[in-house]
Design a protein around this motif. Structure first.
Motif, mmCIF file in Angstrom:
data_model
loop_
_atom_site.group_PDB
_atom_site.id
_atom_site.type_symbol
_atom_site.label_atom_id
_atom_site.label_comp_id
_atom_site.label_asym_id
_atom_site.label_seq_id
_atom_site.Cartn_x
_atom_site.Cartn_y
_atom_site.Cartn_z
ATOM 1 N N GLN A 29 0.831 -1.204 0.000
ATOM 2 C CA GLN A 29 0.000 0.000 0.000
ATOM 3 C C GLN A 29 0.867 1.257 0.000
ATOM 4 O OE1 GLN A 29 -2.262 0.865 3.533
ATOM 5 N NE2 GLN A 29 -3.939 1.756 2.349
ATOM 6 N N MET A 30 1.951 1.252 0.779
ATOM 7 C CA MET A 30 2.832 2.429 0.812
ATOM 8 C C MET A 30 3.519 2.644 -0.528
ATOM 9 S SD MET A 30 4.490 2.596 4.643
ATOM 10 C CE MET A 30 5.519 1.180 4.420
ATOM 11 N N VAL A 31 3.932 1.568 -1.177
ATOM 12 C CA VAL A 31 4.571 1.688 -2.482
ATOM 13 C C VAL A 31 3.578 2.225 -3.508
ATOM 14 C CG1 VAL A 31 5.559 0.339 -4.386
ATOM 15 C CG2 VAL A 31 6.318 -0.077 -2.043
ATOM 16 N N GLU A 32 2.344 1.777 -3.431
ATOM 17 C CA GLU A 32 1.332 2.277 -4.356
ATOM 18 C C GLU A 32 0.956 3.722 -4.067
ATOM 19 O OE1 GLU A 32 -1.986 -0.368 -4.719
ATOM 20 O OE2 GLU A 32 -0.859 -1.713 -6.026
ATOM 21 N N LYS A 33 1.065 4.165 -2.818
ATOM 22 C CA LYS A 33 0.802 5.569 -2.496
ATOM 23 C C LYS A 33 1.788 6.472 -3.218
ATOM 24 C CE LYS A 33 -1.369 5.377 2.049
ATOM 25 N NZ LYS A 33 -1.230 5.679 3.474
ATOM 26 N N SER A 35 3.177 5.844 -6.078
ATOM 27 C CA SER A 35 2.836 5.880 -7.500
ATOM 28 C C SER A 35 1.564 6.685 -7.768
ATOM 29 C CB SER A 35 2.688 4.465 -8.057
ATOM 30 O OG SER A 35 1.543 3.854 -7.517
ATOM 31 N N GLY A 36 0.746 6.880 -6.750
ATOM 32 C CA GLY A 36 -0.422 7.738 -6.902
ATOM 33 C C GLY A 36 -1.757 7.025 -6.810
ATOM 34 N N SER A 37 -1.840 5.768 -7.195
ATOM 35 C CA SER A 37 -3.117 5.059 -7.111
ATOM 36 C C SER A 37 -3.016 3.956 -6.067
ATOM 37 C CB SER A 37 -3.482 4.456 -8.470
ATOM 38 O OG SER A 37 -2.559 3.467 -8.828
ATOM 39 N N PHE A 38 -3.869 4.034 -5.067
ATOM 40 C CA PHE A 38 -3.871 3.018 -4.004
ATOM 41 C C PHE A 38 -5.260 2.934 -3.412
ATOM 42 C CE2 PHE A 38 -3.260 6.959 -1.809
ATOM 43 C CZ PHE A 38 -3.901 6.809 -0.600
#
Length: 88
Positions: A29-33, A35-38
């Motif tokens: 979830q933190m990695v996707e945050k 990138s912008g979409s989570f």
């Protein structure tokens, strides 16, 4: 090592793996945050098979080990009560 001790070790390892899986979901979830979409709800990630399948397998290992431990304990207590009844 008895059957009970082996399954206690497997139960502890299963719980440890489950904790790692839950922390890994937070890491994803933190990695996707970044990138912008989570998804704000972490449990939404378990709709994806790549996360759901290991979670289910780990849960089944924990439940199976717990059932075997209970079965070994009850079998042992039944044998002890039978041997006590034979002595009388």
């Amino acid at each position: 090592m008895g059957k009970k001790n082996i399954h206690i070790c497997i139960l502890c390892m299963g719980i440890f793996v489950l904790c790692l899986e839950l922390y890994m979901v937070k890491l994803i979830q933190m990695v996707e945050k970044v990138s912008g979409s989570f998804w704000a709800n972490v449990w939404k990630y378990f709709e994806e098979p790549i996360l759901l399948i290991p979670f289910i397998v780990t849960a089944l290992v924990i439940v199976y080990s717990f059932c075997v431990i209970i079965n070994v304990v009850t079998d042992k207590s039944d044998k002890e009560s039978d041997s006590d009844a034979k002595r009388i």
